[in-house]
Design an enzyme around this catalytic site. Structure first.
Site, short mmCIF file in Angstrom:
data_model
loop_
_atom_site.label_atom_id
_atom_site.label_comp_id
_atom_site.label_asym_id
_atom_site.label_seq_id
_atom_site.Cartn_x
_atom_site.Cartn_y
_atom_site.Cartn_z
CE1 TYR A 66 61.58 -88.68 7.40
CE2 TYR A 66 61.34 -87.25 9.46
CZ TYR A 66 61.09 -88.34 8.91
OH TYR A 66 60.27 -89.42 9.38
CE1 TYR A 130 62.74 -80.83 10.77
CE2 TYR A 130 62.37 -79.53 12.78
CZ TYR A 130 62.40 -79.72 11.34
OH TYR A 130 62.20 -78.48 10.68
#
Length: 296
Positions: A66, A130
């Site tokens: 991702y 992230y």
């Protein structure tokens, strides 16, 4: 008939996956199996088990991730599911099948406050969702499969998919002037060079079965620049007449914090796998040449 080791590539439609596909055409020593997220959603244990049962790969390169850094700040659960939980799952199943697991990580695991290149052993301190999800993925890979290889990389671009280089080309085409930050420093990584490195690593691992190669490695092209200098180089090589203004990160607000210093110490990977790093500008020229060719 000679036995050909099988290499399974997950997330096969991203930048690195596409570069590996391209290299696989000229590589007859291995059998490659490329699976995108539609064919193999890596967060589904049953899907992974079925694929492994069918393919029985000797190597698994996990390119699935991702990667929407800003969106991850909202989609926390999905980011962790793909970048962390799924990585642990893949690592564990690789161990069950005696498959060598090679996983890609990022400079975002560091806080970017350093002023000397980060060693593999430097303390991690991610500043974004992230970065935190990718760090958790590293930890799970090592916890579930101590034989894992983790390659940390930075500023990845390619002629495929979305990335800084392609965004700059588009903006320079559409606008008379653009703003690019000058106070984030790092080293670009051409995904084609990263793909070539991974195949070289696998070739070396294949012929040195008694040697231990597991652990974390840093990789990028050589040279240290800012995003602004990166944009200037793209402008120069493509002979664009777009004006590029340098702005500070403070003027260019994003949801997720970007590391202001993303430079790796790459001594380890160069020594262990006997590789020469390519200069970032040489690789940038190769990539731009390729993009130019495919647009004609």
């Amino acid at each position: 008939m000679d036995f050909k080791p099988k290499i399974l590539v997950t997330g096969a439609n991203g930048q690195l996956g596409m570069e590996l596909r391209e290299l696989s055409n000229a590589n007859s020593s291995f059998e490659f199996i490329f699976l995108g997220k539609e064919e193999l959603p890596i967060h589904q244990a049953e899907a992974i088990r079925n694929s492994f049962k069918k393919i029985q790969p000797q190597y698994c390169i996990n390119c699935a991730a991702y990667t929407n850094v800003d969106k991850a700040e909202e989609e926390i659960e999905i980011a962790f599911q793909i970048n962390a939980t799924a990585v642990g799952l893949l690592a564990e199943i690789c161990k069950e099948y005696s498959t060598k697991f090679i996983h890609l990580s990022t400079d975002y695991v560091f806080d970017g406050f350093a002023n000397t290149p980060y060693l593999e052993t430097a303390p991690t301190n991610p500043q974004s969702i992230y970065g935190s999800s990718k760090l958790e993925g590293e930890k799970q890979a090592i916890e579930f499969n101590s034989d894992s290889i983790i390659i940390r990389t930075s500023w990845v671009y390619s002629s495929y998919s979305k990335n800084f280089v392609k965004t700059m080309l588009r903006l320079m085409n559409e606008k008379k002037e653009i703003n690019v930050v000058y106070d984030q420093i790092g080293s670009p990584t051409y995904a084609a060079d990263l793909a070539a490195l991974i195949l070289k690593m696998i070739t070396i691992i294949q012929s040195n079965s008694e040697k231990q190669f597991s652990g974390i490695y840093n990789f990028s092209n050589s040279g240290i620049i800012s995003w602004y200098e990166f944009a200037l180089a793209i402008k120069e090589i493509t002979e664009s007449d777009c004006k590029i203004n340098s702005v500070s990160s403070a003027e260019f607000v994003t949801k997720a914090v970007r590391p202001s210093y993303s430079v790796f110490d790459k001594e380890k990977i160069q020594t262990v796998f006997e590789i020469q790093l390519k200069d970032w500008k040489v690789s940038l020229k190769s990539c731009l040449g390729k993009i130019n060719q495919s647009s004609h």
